[in-house]
Design a protein around this motif. Structure first.
Motif, mmCIF file in Angstrom:
data_model
loop_
_atom_site.group_PDB
_atom_site.id
_atom_site.type_symbol
_atom_site.label_atom_id
_atom_site.label_comp_id
_atom_site.label_asym_id
_atom_site.label_seq_id
_atom_site.Cartn_x
_atom_site.Cartn_y
_atom_site.Cartn_z
ATOM 1 N N THR A 173 0.818 -1.219 0.000
ATOM 2 C CA THR A 173 0.000 0.000 0.000
ATOM 3 C C THR A 173 0.853 1.270 0.000
ATOM 4 O OG1 THR A 173 -0.186 -0.256 2.410
ATOM 5 C CG2 THR A 173 -2.042 -1.021 1.067
ATOM 6 N N GLY A 174 2.077 1.179 0.505
ATOM 7 C CA GLY A 174 2.949 2.343 0.533
ATOM 8 C C GLY A 174 3.659 2.628 -0.771
ATOM 9 N N HIS A 175 3.562 1.709 -1.743
ATOM 10 C CA HIS A 175 4.188 1.900 -3.064
ATOM 11 C C HIS A 175 3.243 1.345 -4.124
ATOM 12 C CE1 HIS A 175 8.180 3.404 -1.942
ATOM 13 N NE2 HIS A 175 8.034 2.668 -0.865
ATOM 14 N N TRP A 176 2.105 1.981 -4.259
ATOM 15 C CA TRP A 176 1.055 1.471 -5.141
ATOM 16 C C TRP A 176 1.326 1.861 -6.589
ATOM 17 C CZ3 TRP A 176 -2.092 -1.958 -3.127
ATOM 18 C CH2 TRP A 176 -3.189 -2.391 -3.876
ATOM 19 N N PRO A 177 1.040 0.966 -7.538
ATOM 20 C CA PRO A 177 1.233 1.319 -8.956
ATOM 21 C C PRO A 177 0.421 2.557 -9.337
ATOM 22 C CG PRO A 177 0.797 -1.033 -8.706
ATOM 23 C CD PRO A 177 0.536 -0.406 -7.365
ATOM 24 N N HIS A 178 1.056 3.458 -10.040
ATOM 25 C CA HIS A 178 0.397 4.709 -10.383
ATOM 26 C C HIS A 178 -0.760 4.511 -11.355
ATOM 27 C CE1 HIS A 178 4.096 7.326 -9.165
ATOM 28 N NE2 HIS A 178 3.741 6.455 -8.243
ATOM 29 N N GLU A 179 -0.708 3.450 -12.112
ATOM 30 C CA GLU A 179 -1.788 3.187 -13.058
ATOM 31 C C GLU A 179 -2.970 2.489 -12.402
ATOM 32 O OE1 GLU A 179 1.089 -0.303 -13.221
ATOM 33 O OE2 GLU A 179 1.185 1.886 -13.039
ATOM 34 N N GLY A 180 -2.833 2.173 -11.108
ATOM 35 C CA GLY A 180 -3.906 1.483 -10.406
ATOM 36 C C GLY A 180 -3.866 -0.018 -10.628
ATOM 37 N N VAL A 181 -4.733 -0.732 -9.933
ATOM 38 C CA VAL A 181 -4.802 -2.192 -10.029
ATOM 39 C C VAL A 181 -6.255 -2.594 -10.245
ATOM 40 C CG1 VAL A 181 -4.382 -4.390 -8.859
ATOM 41 C CG2 VAL A 181 -2.818 -2.449 -8.482
ATOM 42 N N ASP A 182 -6.492 -3.446 -11.215
ATOM 43 C CA ASP A 182 -7.833 -3.956 -11.486
ATOM 44 C C ASP A 182 -8.002 -5.297 -10.761
ATOM 45 O OD1 ASP A 182 -10.287 -4.712 -12.417
ATOM 46 O OD2 ASP A 182 -9.703 -4.867 -14.522
ATOM 47 N N PHE A 183 -8.864 -5.314 -9.745
ATOM 48 C CA PHE A 183 -9.077 -6.530 -8.958
ATOM 49 C C PHE A 183 -10.292 -7.326 -9.429
ATOM 50 C CE2 PHE A 183 -6.748 -3.831 -5.879
ATOM 51 C CZ PHE A 183 -5.717 -4.714 -5.562
ATOM 52 N N ALA A 184 -10.911 -6.908 -10.514
ATOM 53 C CA ALA A 184 -12.122 -7.582 -10.983
ATOM 54 C C ALA A 184 -11.862 -9.072 -11.224
ATOM 55 C CB ALA A 184 -12.619 -6.930 -12.270
ATOM 56 N N GLY A 185 -12.694 -9.917 -10.637
ATOM 57 C CA GLY A 185 -12.581 -11.362 -10.813
ATOM 58 C C GLY A 185 -11.431 -11.997 -10.049
ATOM 59 N N GLN A 186 -10.712 -11.217 -9.250
ATOM 60 C CA GLN A 186 -9.532 -11.731 -8.554
ATOM 61 C C GLN A 186 -9.875 -12.238 -7.147
ATOM 62 O OE1 GLN A 186 -5.926 -11.393 -9.700
ATOM 63 N NE2 GLN A 186 -7.187 -11.501 -11.537
ATOM 64 N N ARG A 187 -9.116 -13.242 -6.730
ATOM 65 C CA ARG A 187 -9.110 -13.646 -5.316
ATOM 66 C C ARG A 187 -7.926 -12.926 -4.676
ATOM 67 N NH1 ARG A 187 -8.259 -19.839 -6.249
ATOM 68 N NH2 ARG A 187 -6.808 -18.813 -7.685
ATOM 69 N N VAL A 188 -8.227 -12.072 -3.708
ATOM 70 C CA VAL A 188 -7.205 -11.191 -3.141
ATOM 71 C C VAL A 188 -6.959 -11.558 -1.683
ATOM 72 C CG1 VAL A 188 -6.551 -8.798 -2.649
ATOM 73 C CG2 VAL A 188 -7.940 -9.336 -4.681
ATOM 74 N N GLY A 189 -5.688 -11.656 -1.321
ATOM 75 C CA GLY A 189 -5.299 -11.792 0.072
ATOM 76 C C GLY A 189 -4.656 -10.497 0.527
ATOM 77 N N MET A 190 -5.084 -9.970 1.669
ATOM 78 C CA MET A 190 -4.500 -8.731 2.185
ATOM 79 C C MET A 190 -4.003 -8.967 3.610
ATOM 80 S SD MET A 190 -5.820 -4.809 2.168
ATOM 81 C CE MET A 190 -7.380 -5.090 2.970
ATOM 82 N N ILE A 191 -2.718 -8.671 3.818
ATOM 83 C CA ILE A 191 -2.107 -8.833 5.133
ATOM 84 C C ILE A 191 -2.015 -7.468 5.786
ATOM 85 C CG2 ILE A 191 -0.055 -9.570 6.393
ATOM 86 C CD1 ILE A 191 0.555 -11.475 4.070
ATOM 87 N N GLY A 192 -2.653 -7.327 6.950
ATOM 88 C CA GLY A 192 -2.617 -6.068 7.678
ATOM 89 C C GLY A 192 -4.005 -5.567 7.988
#
Length: 560
Positions: A173-192
């Motif tokens: 989260t502290g170095h996020w891609p400037h073009e953004g991230v498309d999470f559509a249809g994704q299984r996402v794991g988030m630590i924190g």
């Protein structure tokens, strides 16, 4: 090649001051030194644009937790009155737009070198100058070095076993891609589960096919109640620049929030519940920074407020087991950073959003397909998000090779915790200033207010040195020792050190457990600094002539 563009040529130049970082601190420091004082100054910025922390913080939901009308500069009335914020709490895109506007308004970028990291700064005792070197091979000699690196700019990536084996993309989260991230249809794991996770969770949940949040420590989260601000309220504020500026400068936290005269334990249950309910509905930091002072000192008083907040969490989260995981355990309310909520708890009512406790069952390893817990249970996902925060306050400075008198390395001096006077300077490092550094109010305040105070103070010091023809200033060892002792004594008079927080360095393995901010708070700290200056720079040595620090420097006087 212009000064605002990265140079790969090994060059040498001389200026009056080098400023490290082009966020709020660096921009105002450049304006102060160059435009108001007529000095030659250079800014080096790792990013390719202005913004500092906000240049990198672009994760979904990223926004300030300070009200927009006070999350900006107040030194220029026209700037303050003419900028129009769109919401109560500005998002990261809007904050960057604001800082870009500031840079254009004052023509700052011509003296900023972007895409360039400062690797080292070394003090030359014979010449009383600093030599600053960058990752591009450039060397700059300067009389003064001002660190404007920010308190939360060194991202923390825990050393999870197998992290480099994960087959999918990994985002911090502290170095996020400037073009953004498309999470559509994704299984996402988030630590924190800190502030960035609280902001990102509802946004990612709205896109992802499945979101699993791995939580080590639950946080108290209060409503933001974000949205457009009433035009009449905006107009009233715009006409009260001087009053607002004075009030936030004299306040405890840099907000127009004031602690109650009575304590939580001193009022009836009905009176306390009514106030907390009112503040809950108002949103923002009212419950944290505007309710009862005794919650920072008394476990009994803190528990009374905790019970109210615990009930609110259970009311919001439908599944009782998930609700209990989200109810914080083991630390008093207010001793950890208090994130603001815009749908965080409600996200866990969605069937595709899951919460996993990794305090009782820690993460054993990251696998190519996801992660494995200590009990052997495995989770599979396509994308991994690390909302694991920062090596706060000392981390950004410790990543630079800073050497003072006798070649002493700052990170080695700070091996057992930061050692400063006023959070502004460190003994043995003449003419090196740290804007909102450790042992100043900094992260326990609305940052732009503290930044302006420190920048103005540094400008005042430098102007005085130059007026008297003095070469260097630094704190005395005695004043620094006294300030370090004082900071710990007042911290341990509160509940803050009872919590494992990044205020204490507890999120970084091996980091000393020392309370790093200063608890004088904004208004009293400002008054203390002014008195130090009026008394001939108490606690400082100017060209070797020292003025001892008076008892008032180590006296705690919290504003009402």
């Amino acid at each position: 090649m212009t000064a605002s563009t990265r140079s790969t040529d090994a060059t040498t130049s001389t200026v009056d001051a080098v400023i490290i970082g082009a966020g709020f601190s660096g921009l105002y420091m450049l304006h102060k030194l160059r435009d108001e004082m007529g000095l030659r100054a250079r800014v080096f910025e790792t990013g390719d644009g202005v913004g500092g922390t906000w240049y990198w913080n672009r994760y979904p939901g990223a926004r300030s937790d300070s009200d927009s009308y006070i999350y900006g500069f107040t030194f220029d009335r026209e700037l303050w009155e003419t900028w129009e914020w769109s919401e109560r709490y500005p998002g990261s895109d809007e904050i960057r737009s604001y800082l870009e506007h500031v840079a254009r308004r004052f023509d700052l970028t011509r003296d900023i070198t972007f895409g360039t990291r400062v690797d080292a700064a070394t003090f030359d005792e014979d010449r009383t100058v600093w030599t600053v070197t960058t990752d591009t091979g450039e060397t700059v000699t300067a009389t003064y070095v001002i660190s404007a690196v920010g308190a939360l700019s060194a991202s923390n990536t825990p050393r999870f076993e197998g992290l480099d084996t994960f087959a999918g993309p990994v985002f911090h989260t502290g170095h996020w891609p400037h073009e953004g991230v498309d999470f559509a249809g994704q299984r996402v794991g988030m630590i924190g589960s800190g502030a960035s996770a609280v902001q990102a969770t509802p946004e990612i949940a709205a896109q992802a096919r499945e979101l699993t949040v791995f939580q080590r420590t639950a946080n108290y989260v209060v409503p933001a109640n974000n949205g457009p601000v009433d035009p009449e309220v905006k107009a009233g504020r715009r006409s009260d620049w001087a009053g607002i500026r004075k009030r936030i400068q004299e306040s405890n936290f840099g907000f127009e929030l004031y602690l109650q005269e009575s304590g939580a334990a001193d009022v009836s249950d009905a009176e306390r519940e009514a106030l907390l309910e009112d503040y809950w509905n108002r949103g923002g930091f009212h419950i944290w920074l505007g309710s009862y002072a005794d919650i920072f000192f008394s476990t009994e008083a803190n528990d009374l407020v905790r019970r109210f907040l615990d009930r609110k969490i259970r009311d919001k989260v439908h599944d009782p087991r998930t609700a209990e995981l989200l109810v914080p355990k083991g630390h008093p309310f207010g001793t950890k950073r208090n994130p603001l909520d815009s749908g965080y708890f409600e996200a866990f009512n969605e069937p595709h959003v899951h919460l996993v406790d990794v305090k009782s069952n820690p993460i054993a390893a990251i696998t190519p397909d996801g992660l494995r817990l200590a009990d052997g249970v495995e989770y599979t996902f396509d994308t991994l998000v690390l909302a694991t925060g920062f090596d706060a306050m000392t981390g950004p400075l410790n990543r630079i090779d800073i050497r003072g008198r006798g070649g002493a390395l700052l990170r080695e001096k700070w091996a057992e915790g930061p050692r400063t006077y006023l959070g502004l300077m460190s003994h043995g490092y003449p003419n090196l200033f740290t804007i909102t550094g450790p042992q100043s109010p900094s992260v326990l305040s609305n940052m732009p207010v503290s930044i302006e105070q420190h920048v103005d103070y540094v400008g005042r010091i430098i102007a005085d040195l130059r007026a008297r023809g003095a070469a260097v200033i630094e704190p005395t060892k005695e004043a620094e020792d006294g300030w370090c002792t004082y900071n710990q004594e007042i911290a341990h008079a509160t509940l803050f050190p009872t919590a494992d927080t990044w205020y204490m360095g507890a999120n970084i393995p091996g980091k000393p457990r020392v309370f790093m901010p200063n608890l004088d708070f904004v208004g009293p700290y400002r008054a203390k600094c002014d008195q130090i200056a009026a008394n001939g720079w108490e606690g400082f040595a100017v060209d070797g002539e020292a003025t001892p620090a008076g008892e008032h420097v180590y006296t705690w006087a919290v504003a009402g």
